[in-house]
Design a protein around this motif. Structure first.
Motif, mmCIF file in Angstrom:
data_model
loop_
_atom_site.group_PDB
_atom_site.id
_atom_site.type_symbol
_atom_site.label_atom_id
_atom_site.label_comp_id
_atom_site.label_asym_id
_atom_site.label_seq_id
_atom_site.Cartn_x
_atom_site.Cartn_y
_atom_site.Cartn_z
ATOM 1 N N GLY A 1 0.798 -1.210 0.000
ATOM 2 C CA GLY A 1 0.000 0.000 0.000
ATOM 3 C C GLY A 1 0.834 1.264 0.000
ATOM 4 O O GLY A 1 0.538 2.220 -0.725
ATOM 5 N N VAL A 2 1.901 1.284 0.791
ATOM 6 C CA VAL A 2 2.757 2.467 0.872
ATOM 7 C C VAL A 2 3.523 2.677 -0.424
ATOM 8 O O VAL A 2 3.621 3.803 -0.935
ATOM 9 N N THR A 3 4.076 1.618 -0.979
ATOM 10 C CA THR A 3 4.914 1.750 -2.185
ATOM 11 C C THR A 3 4.101 2.029 -3.442
ATOM 12 O O THR A 3 4.614 2.640 -4.389
ATOM 13 N N THR A 4 2.858 1.593 -3.465
ATOM 14 C CA THR A 4 2.023 1.811 -4.657
ATOM 15 C C THR A 4 1.090 3.004 -4.507
ATOM 16 O O THR A 4 0.388 3.355 -5.457
ATOM 17 N N GLY A 5 1.071 3.609 -3.334
ATOM 18 C CA GLY A 5 0.165 4.715 -3.102
ATOM 19 C C GLY A 5 -1.286 4.259 -3.099
ATOM 20 O O GLY A 5 -2.154 4.864 -3.743
ATOM 21 N N PHE A 6 -1.554 3.193 -2.397
ATOM 22 C CA PHE A 6 -2.881 2.586 -2.353
ATOM 23 C C PHE A 6 -3.944 3.644 -2.023
ATOM 24 O O PHE A 6 -3.842 4.356 -1.025
ATOM 25 N N THR A 7 -4.988 3.737 -2.863
ATOM 26 C CA THR A 7 -5.979 4.801 -2.704
ATOM 27 C C THR A 7 -7.409 4.274 -2.758
ATOM 28 O O THR A 7 -8.322 4.971 -3.171
ATOM 29 N N LEU A 8 -7.626 3.028 -2.348
ATOM 30 C CA LEU A 8 -8.990 2.494 -2.335
ATOM 31 C C LEU A 8 -9.874 3.360 -1.445
ATOM 32 O O LEU A 8 -9.485 3.731 -0.343
ATOM 33 N N PHE A 9 -11.045 3.717 -1.960
ATOM 34 C CA PHE A 9 -12.040 4.557 -1.276
ATOM 35 C C PHE A 9 -11.629 6.022 -1.218
ATOM 36 O O PHE A 9 -12.366 6.835 -0.667
ATOM 37 N N ALA A 10 -10.467 6.388 -1.770
ATOM 38 C CA ALA A 10 -9.992 7.773 -1.634
ATOM 39 C C ALA A 10 -10.900 8.764 -2.350
ATOM 40 O O ALA A 10 -10.994 9.926 -1.961
ATOM 41 N N THR A 11 -11.577 8.337 -3.424
ATOM 42 C CA THR A 11 -12.420 9.239 -4.196
ATOM 43 C C THR A 11 -13.830 9.351 -3.636
ATOM 44 O O THR A 11 -14.628 10.150 -4.119
ATOM 45 N N THR A 12 -14.149 8.564 -2.628
ATOM 46 C CA THR A 12 -15.479 8.601 -2.042
ATOM 47 C C THR A 12 -15.484 9.487 -0.802
ATOM 48 O O THR A 12 -14.434 9.914 -0.318
ATOM 49 N N SER A 13 -16.652 9.785 -0.281
ATOM 50 C CA SER A 13 -16.762 10.592 0.932
ATOM 51 C C SER A 13 -16.250 9.791 2.121
ATOM 52 O O SER A 13 -16.217 8.552 2.084
ATOM 53 N N PRO A 14 -15.852 10.485 3.193
ATOM 54 C CA PRO A 14 -15.358 9.767 4.378
ATOM 55 C C PRO A 14 -16.360 8.756 4.928
ATOM 56 O O PRO A 14 -15.978 7.663 5.338
ATOM 57 N N ILE A 15 -17.653 9.122 4.928
ATOM 58 C CA ILE A 15 -18.669 8.215 5.438
ATOM 59 C C ILE A 15 -18.773 6.977 4.565
ATOM 60 O O ILE A 15 -18.821 5.834 5.058
ATOM 61 N N MET A 16 -18.778 7.160 3.243
ATOM 62 C CA MET A 16 -18.865 6.022 2.326
ATOM 63 C C MET A 16 -17.615 5.159 2.416
ATOM 64 O O MET A 16 -17.697 3.932 2.319
ATOM 65 N N SER A 17 -16.467 5.791 2.627
ATOM 66 C CA SER A 17 -15.221 5.032 2.785
ATOM 67 C C SER A 17 -15.286 4.153 4.020
ATOM 68 O O SER A 17 -14.918 2.972 3.988
ATOM 69 N N ALA A 18 -15.776 4.732 5.126
ATOM 70 C CA ALA A 18 -15.881 3.975 6.370
ATOM 71 C C ALA A 18 -16.865 2.822 6.231
ATOM 72 O O ALA A 18 -16.610 1.705 6.690
ATOM 73 N N LEU A 19 -18.000 3.079 5.565
ATOM 74 C CA LEU A 19 -19.003 2.033 5.373
ATOM 75 C C LEU A 19 -18.473 0.915 4.487
ATOM 76 O O LEU A 19 -18.721 -0.276 4.747
ATOM 77 N N ALA A 20 -17.734 1.291 3.432
ATOM 78 C CA ALA A 20 -17.165 0.280 2.542
ATOM 79 C C ALA A 20 -16.132 -0.572 3.279
ATOM 80 O O ALA A 20 -16.098 -1.801 3.134
ATOM 81 N N PHE A 21 -15.295 0.087 4.093
ATOM 82 C CA PHE A 21 -14.299 -0.645 4.871
ATOM 83 C C PHE A 21 -14.968 -1.608 5.839
ATOM 84 O O PHE A 21 -14.565 -2.767 5.959
ATOM 85 N N LEU A 22 -16.003 -1.138 6.531
ATOM 86 C CA LEU A 22 -16.713 -1.998 7.489
ATOM 87 C C LEU A 22 -17.391 -3.164 6.785
ATOM 88 O O LEU A 22 -17.390 -4.297 7.286
ATOM 89 N N ALA A 23 -17.972 -2.897 5.614
ATOM 90 C CA ALA A 23 -18.662 -3.957 4.875
ATOM 91 C C ALA A 23 -17.682 -5.058 4.457
ATOM 92 O O ALA A 23 -17.965 -6.258 4.616
ATOM 93 N N ILE A 24 -16.524 -4.662 3.947
ATOM 94 C CA ILE A 24 -15.522 -5.650 3.529
ATOM 95 C C ILE A 24 -14.968 -6.389 4.753
ATOM 96 O O ILE A 24 -14.804 -7.618 4.733
ATOM 97 N N SER A 25 -14.700 -5.645 5.819
ATOM 98 C CA SER A 25 -14.150 -6.257 7.031
ATOM 99 C C SER A 25 -15.107 -7.283 7.617
ATOM 100 O O SER A 25 -14.714 -8.407 7.948
#
Length: 235
Positions: free
Chosen positions: A47-71
Motif C-alpha cells: 500500500g505504501v509503495t504503490t500509493g494505495f488509494t482504495l475509497f480515496a475518491t469517495t466521501s469519508p462516510i462512504m469510505s468507512a461504510l465500505a471498509f466496514l462492509a468488507i471487514s
C-alpha cells in the motif's frame, strides 16, 4: 471498531485432557497470530509503495461504510470456515487487507522526519502491551470478561460515534481522546480474549487469533495516530 463478541464462562475443569486442549489452542493461536503479521506487513508495504488509494475518491462516510462492509464480510467468512484449513487462508487474506488499509496512515506518518521512529515506537509499545497482558491473563485467576465485557462493548459504540463525529468536526483534541480511549478499551479486550483462550473459553484457534489480532491492530493504529499528533516534525 465494532465488536460483537459474546463472552461465555470459561471452562474450569482441570482434567489432563482439557489442559492439553487448552495448551494446544493457545500454542496454535500464538503461532497463527505471529504468521498473520507477515501478510499485514506485506499489505502495508504494498500500500505504501504503490500509493494505495482504495475509497480515496469517495466521501469519508462512504469510505468507512465500505471498509466496514468488507471487514465484516471477511470476518463472517472466517467464522464460517474456522473449522477447516481454508479458515487459515481466509484469515491471512483478511490480515493482508488490513495491512493495505493501514498503509494510508503509515504513509502520512512517514511524511514526518522521524516517521520511521514513530512507527517502530508504536510497534514496540504494542508488543510490550501484548507481553504484559498475556502474562496477566495467564497468571490471574480473576475472570475479566465478566467484569468488563458489557462495558467494553458500550465503550466501542461510544468510540464509533466519536469517530464519525470527528469526520465532520476535524478536532485534534477529539481525535487524541478517541485514540487514547481506543488503546485502553482494546487493551482490555485483549486481556479478556487472551484469558478466554488460556482458560478454555475459546477452543477454536482461528477465532481466537482473529479476536486478538483485531485488538493488536487497534492498539497499534491508535498508538501511531497519537504519536503523529504529538510530533511536530512534518516535512
Amino acid at each position: 471498531m465494532a465488536d460483537s463478541r459474546n463472552y461465555e464462562p470459561a471452562l474450569t475443569t482441570d482434567s489432563p485432557v482439557s489442559t492439553k486442549k487448552r495448551n494446544s489452542v493457545l500454542r496454535n493461536t500464538y503461532w497463527l497470530l505471529s504468521l498473520s503479521m507477515v501478510p499485514t506487513v506485506f499489505g502495508a508495504w504494498v500500500g505504501v509503495t504503490t500509493g494505495f488509494t482504495l475509497f480515496a475518491t469517495t466521501s469519508p462516510i462512504m469510505s468507512a461504510l465500505a471498509f466496514l462492509a468488507i471487514s465484516f464480510g471477511f470476518m463472517s467468512a472466517i467464522q464460517q470456515t474456522k473449522n477447516s484449513r481454508i479458515g487459515v487462508l481466509v484469515l491471512l487474506s483478511f490480515t493482508f487487507f488490513m495491512g493495505l488499509m493501514l498503509s494510508r496512515l503509515l504513509s502520512f506518518i512517514l511524511g514526518f522526519t522521524n516517521g520511521v521512529s514513530l512507527i517502530m515506537l508504536a510497534f514496540g509499545g504494542t508488543s510490550l502491551t501484548f507481553a504484559v497482558i498475556a502474562t496477566v491473563a495467564t497468571l490471574s485467576k480473576r475472570d475479566f470478561s465478566l467484569l468488563w465485557g458489557k462495558w467494553l462493548f458500550v465503550g466501542v459504540l461510544v468510540l464509533l460515534l466519536a469517530t464519525v463525529a470527528n469526520i465532520f468536526m476535524h478536532l485534534p483534541a477529539l481525535m487524541l481522546t478517541v485514540s487514547a480511549l481506543a488503546i485502553i478499551i482494546f487493551s482490555a479486550y485483549m486481556l479478556c480474549d487472551v484469558q478466554r483462550v488460556v482458560n478454555g473459553g475459546e477452543l477454536n484457534y482461528i477465532s481466537a487469533t482473529l479476536m486478538i489480532y483485531l485488538d493488536l491492530y487497534n492498539v497499534f493504529t491508535n498508538l501511531v495516530a497519537m504519536l503523529g499528533i504529538f510530533s511536530d516534525n512534518r516535512d
